[in-house]
Design a protein around this motif. Sequence first.
Motif, PDB file in Angstrom:
ATOM      1  N   UNK A  79       8.189  34.525  15.788  1.00  0.00           N
ATOM      2  CA  UNK A  79       9.171  33.530  16.210  1.00  0.00           C
ATOM      3  C   UNK A  79       8.524  32.280  16.820  1.00  0.00           C
ATOM      4  N   UNK A  80       7.241  32.366  17.200  1.00  0.00           N
ATOM      5  CA  UNK A  80       6.517  31.223  17.752  1.00  0.00           C
ATOM      6  C   UNK A  80       5.868  30.477  16.595  1.00  0.00           C
ATOM      7  N   UNK A  81       6.246  29.209  16.417  1.00  0.00           N
ATOM      8  CA  UNK A  81       5.692  28.413  15.311  1.00  0.00           C
ATOM      9  C   UNK A  81       4.205  28.149  15.538  1.00  0.00           C
ATOM     10  N   UNK A  82       3.489  27.797  14.461  1.00  0.00           N
ATOM     11  CA  UNK A  82       2.065  27.460  14.591  1.00  0.00           C
ATOM     12  C   UNK A  82       1.882  26.277  15.534  1.00  0.00           C
ATOM     13  N   UNK A  83       2.772  25.282  15.432  1.00  0.00           N
ATOM     14  CA  UNK A  83       2.681  24.113  16.317  1.00  0.00           C
ATOM     15  C   UNK A  83       2.806  24.517  17.774  1.00  0.00           C
ATOM     16  N   UNK A  84       3.814  25.336  18.075  1.00  0.00           N
ATOM     17  CA  UNK A  84       4.026  25.796  19.443  1.00  0.00           C
ATOM     18  C   UNK A  84       2.858  26.664  19.900  1.00  0.00           C
ATOM     19  N   UNK A  85       2.346  27.494  19.014  1.00  0.00           N
ATOM     20  CA  UNK A  85       1.211  28.358  19.358  1.00  0.00           C
ATOM     21  C   UNK A  85      -0.020  27.518  19.693  1.00  0.00           C
ATOM     22  N   UNK A  86      -0.250  26.453  18.958  1.00  0.00           N
ATOM     23  CA  UNK A  86      -1.402  25.584  19.232  1.00  0.00           C
ATOM     24  C   UNK A  86      -1.282  24.927  20.600  1.00  0.00           C
ATOM     25  N   UNK A  87      -0.061  24.571  20.999  1.00  0.00           N
ATOM     26  CA  UNK A  87       0.162  23.969  22.317  1.00  0.00           C
ATOM     27  C   UNK A  87      -0.007  25.007  23.425  1.00  0.00           C
ATOM     28  N   UNK A  88       0.550  26.194  23.217  1.00  0.00           N
ATOM     29  CA  UNK A  88       0.547  27.224  24.256  1.00  0.00           C
ATOM     30  C   UNK A  88      -0.781  27.946  24.387  1.00  0.00           C
ATOM     31  N   UNK A  89      -1.562  27.953  23.310  1.00  0.00           N
ATOM     32  CA  UNK A  89      -2.845  28.658  23.320  1.00  0.00           C
ATOM     33  C   UNK A  89      -3.952  27.700  22.863  1.00  0.00           C
ATOM     34  N   UNK A  90      -4.308  26.734  23.731  1.00  0.00           N
ATOM     35  CA  UNK A  90      -5.302  25.724  23.339  1.00  0.00           C
ATOM     36  C   UNK A  90      -6.674  26.307  23.025  1.00  0.00           C
ATOM     37  N   UNK A  91      -6.945  27.522  23.518  1.00  0.00           N
ATOM     38  CA  UNK A  91      -8.224  28.165  23.212  1.00  0.00           C
ATOM     39  C   UNK A  91      -8.279  28.606  21.752  1.00  0.00           C
TER      40      UNK A  91
ATOM     41  N   UNK B 155      -1.034  36.744  14.029  1.00  0.00           N
ATOM     42  CA  UNK B 155      -1.832  35.741  14.736  1.00  0.00           C
ATOM     43  C   UNK B 155      -2.234  36.352  16.069  1.00  0.00           C
ATOM     44  N   UNK B 156      -3.524  36.289  16.366  1.00  0.00           N
ATOM     45  CA  UNK B 156      -4.067  36.876  17.587  1.00  0.00           C
ATOM     46  C   UNK B 156      -4.648  35.794  18.481  1.00  0.00           C
ATOM     47  N   UNK B 157      -4.552  36.004  19.783  1.00  0.00           N
ATOM     48  CA  UNK B 157      -5.191  35.118  20.733  1.00  0.00           C
ATOM     49  C   UNK B 157      -5.559  35.936  21.966  1.00  0.00           C
ATOM     50  N   UNK B 158      -6.281  35.320  22.885  1.00  0.00           N
ATOM     51  CA  UNK B 158      -6.592  35.977  24.147  1.00  0.00           C
ATOM     52  C   UNK B 158      -5.806  35.263  25.244  1.00  0.00           C
TER      53      UNK B 158
END
Length: 108
Positions: free
Chosen positions: A76-88, A103-106
Motif C-alpha cells: 500500500x506504500x507507493x515507491x515515491x512515498x517509500x523513497x521519502x520515508x526511507x531515505x537510506x 520491498x525491504x528496508x532497515x
Amino acid sequence: MIDADEDSGGGELPNRALHIVGLDKNVKLSFLFPACTGRNMAEVLRAMDALLTAARRRVARPANWRPGERVVIPPAVSDEDAKKRFPQGFETAELASNKCYFRFTKVN
C-alpha cells in the motif's frame, strides 16, 4: 476458557488466552495457549515490538524477525512515498515477470 480436549483425570483444565489491544481499542493479536502448553513470553514480546514498529513506521516484520534485520514495506506504500520515508533506501525482490514482489528496508 476451558480446554475441552485436556483432562488430567482431575477435571477440566483452563486455557490461557492473551489479547493485545491497540490504542484504537481494537484487538491486534490473540494468543491461545492450551493448558498443556507453556507460554512463550519471548514470542509475546517479539509480537508486541512488531506491532509497535508497524504502527509507528508502517512496515511489516517477517516471521522470526530479529532487531537489526530488514523489514517489509507494505504494497500500500507507493515507491515515491517509500523513497521519502526511507531515505537510506530499500531493496526490491522481483518475480520472474519483473514485477515488484517485496520491498525491504532497515529501520532503527
